[in-house]
Write an enzyme that holds these catalytic residues in place. Sequence first.
Site, PDB file in Angstrom:
ATOM      1  N   SER A 139       0.820  -1.213   0.000  1.00 36.05           N
ATOM      2  CA  SER A 139       0.000   0.000   0.000  1.00 36.05           C
ATOM      3  C   SER A 139       0.851   1.258   0.000  1.00 36.05           C
ATOM      4  O   SER A 139       1.889   1.329   0.683  1.00 36.05           O
ATOM      5  CB  SER A 139      -0.903   0.008   1.236  1.00 36.05           C
ATOM      6  OG  SER A 139      -1.548   1.264   1.368  1.00 36.05           O
ATOM      7  N   CYS A 140       0.392   2.280  -0.727  1.00 39.98           N
ATOM      8  CA  CYS A 140       1.071   3.573  -0.698  1.00 39.98           C
ATOM      9  C   CYS A 140       0.947   4.224   0.675  1.00 39.98           C
ATOM     10  O   CYS A 140       1.670   5.174   0.978  1.00 39.98           O
ATOM     11  CB  CYS A 140       0.501   4.506  -1.766  1.00 39.98           C
ATOM     12  SG  CYS A 140      -1.259   4.884  -1.563  1.00 39.98           S
ATOM     13  N   SER A 141       0.038   3.718   1.503  1.00 42.86           N
ATOM     14  CA  SER A 141      -0.163   4.268   2.849  1.00 42.86           C
ATOM     15  C   SER A 141       0.632   3.523   3.913  1.00 42.86           C
ATOM     16  O   SER A 141       0.533   3.849   5.094  1.00 42.86           O
ATOM     17  CB  SER A 141      -1.649   4.232   3.211  1.00 42.86           C
ATOM     18  OG  SER A 141      -2.394   5.008   2.314  1.00 42.86           O
TER      19      SER A 141
END
Length: 467
Positions: free
Chosen positions: A248-250
């Site tokens: 995830s980019c998060s």
Amino acid sequence: MTAVDSLAGLEDIIARSRAAQARYESGGSQARYDRAAQAVAWAIMEPTRNRALAELAVETTGLGHVNDKIIKNHRKTLGLMRDIRDAATYGVISDDPETGITEIARPMGVVGAIVPSTNPAATPANNIINAVKCGNSIVVAPSPKGVASCEALLDYIHAEFAKIGEDADLVQMIPAPGSKAKTQGLMEGCDKIVCTGSQNNVHRAQTAGTPAVAVGAGNATVIVDETADLAAAAEKIRASKCFDNATSCSSENAVVVVDAVYDAFVAAMAGAGGAVIEDEAAVVSSLWPDGHLNRQVIAQDADKMIAALGLDGEVPEGTEYIAVATTDIGPDHPLSGEKLSRVLALYRASDFDAAVETTRAIQLHQGAGHSVGLHSSDDARPMILARAIPTSRVIVNQAHTFATGGSFTNGMPFSLSMGCGSWGGNATHENLHWRHFLQSTRIVREIPPREPSLEDIFAGYWNEAGK
């Protein structure tokens, strides 16, 4: 095959998509749009198909974790369906007698969706649901590794569409094999681009001459201050960092810990599966052996990641991720950037103000506009972060990966694409959601005049500054 021949199939798909969208809109209704969205959602959420898509994604991309992808496919889609359940996307959506304005929902047309290999089923499904909910057709351009997953997803969607008599041409993908030329052709030939993925694709989307919603780079940094619940923070960071092997980019890429609790937090991390590594140079040389991220480390299970970094026997049994102690930030210090793996950069700050400065420096290096996190019991500190950091989101006392893109325990829209605002070079700072797939026509009627006097506007100014 010549370039012209390779694009002929794409041109046919876009033409069919445009014709299908025109039919969909002319014969549209809220009930039809809602039913199509439900069909797409069930195509990915039905348990047998969900598992098949998750297994295929890991098998063909080599990225992530099957069980986590199953959870992601389910929860992201369920949350999105909750968000859009009562959204009005057809016909009159507002009628205000006071202003004399009636607003009518209108589709964008043909949506071109550029999607990444990290979420080769969940991201296209999210985009497709939003598109058909708002009366659009959609053509998906998967990454090369994501083609098989996208093909399977579309097969499932078309099977559901057949059950309700919906037009399969509403949901298509570019013809395999994919190529930059085909993706570029889609971006130039559609009516709205939605792009999630590499920054090269984002740049191309934003310069294609077609209205685009594209998202910036992730590189989430979280602060652990002296007031934090350390055990809870360590567990949330572990759960977030390890989920789907940090695809995830998060996912947290750096943690900045205030000096007063540094040692205690390192102990809490160890209790939650995190091993601190002091030999930064050794990790960097293994993680970027030729200047590029080591593919044997990217989005891999812990045992494979540990072996690829040469850390077998160097970390405790049961280690789930590593945290590398570092002090430097910038292009010459790759640990300060996004790592797409179960590797965390660990910074030590003298106090909260210093932690904010470190976090700001990391975000300005990479990830500006995306999101930062804070583990703290001081209610004033989220506001300090929100004003000091170039960021669109400040995630407070939550597992960053689960919170940023929408959660059942916060109010963010469910999404797999987070806009980064002007800080990240994006047109939006919001989570990508259904409103980005909708436009409107306004009927404007004459109303009684509402012209103010000069005194109404300037009285306070005149009293202070004079005329």
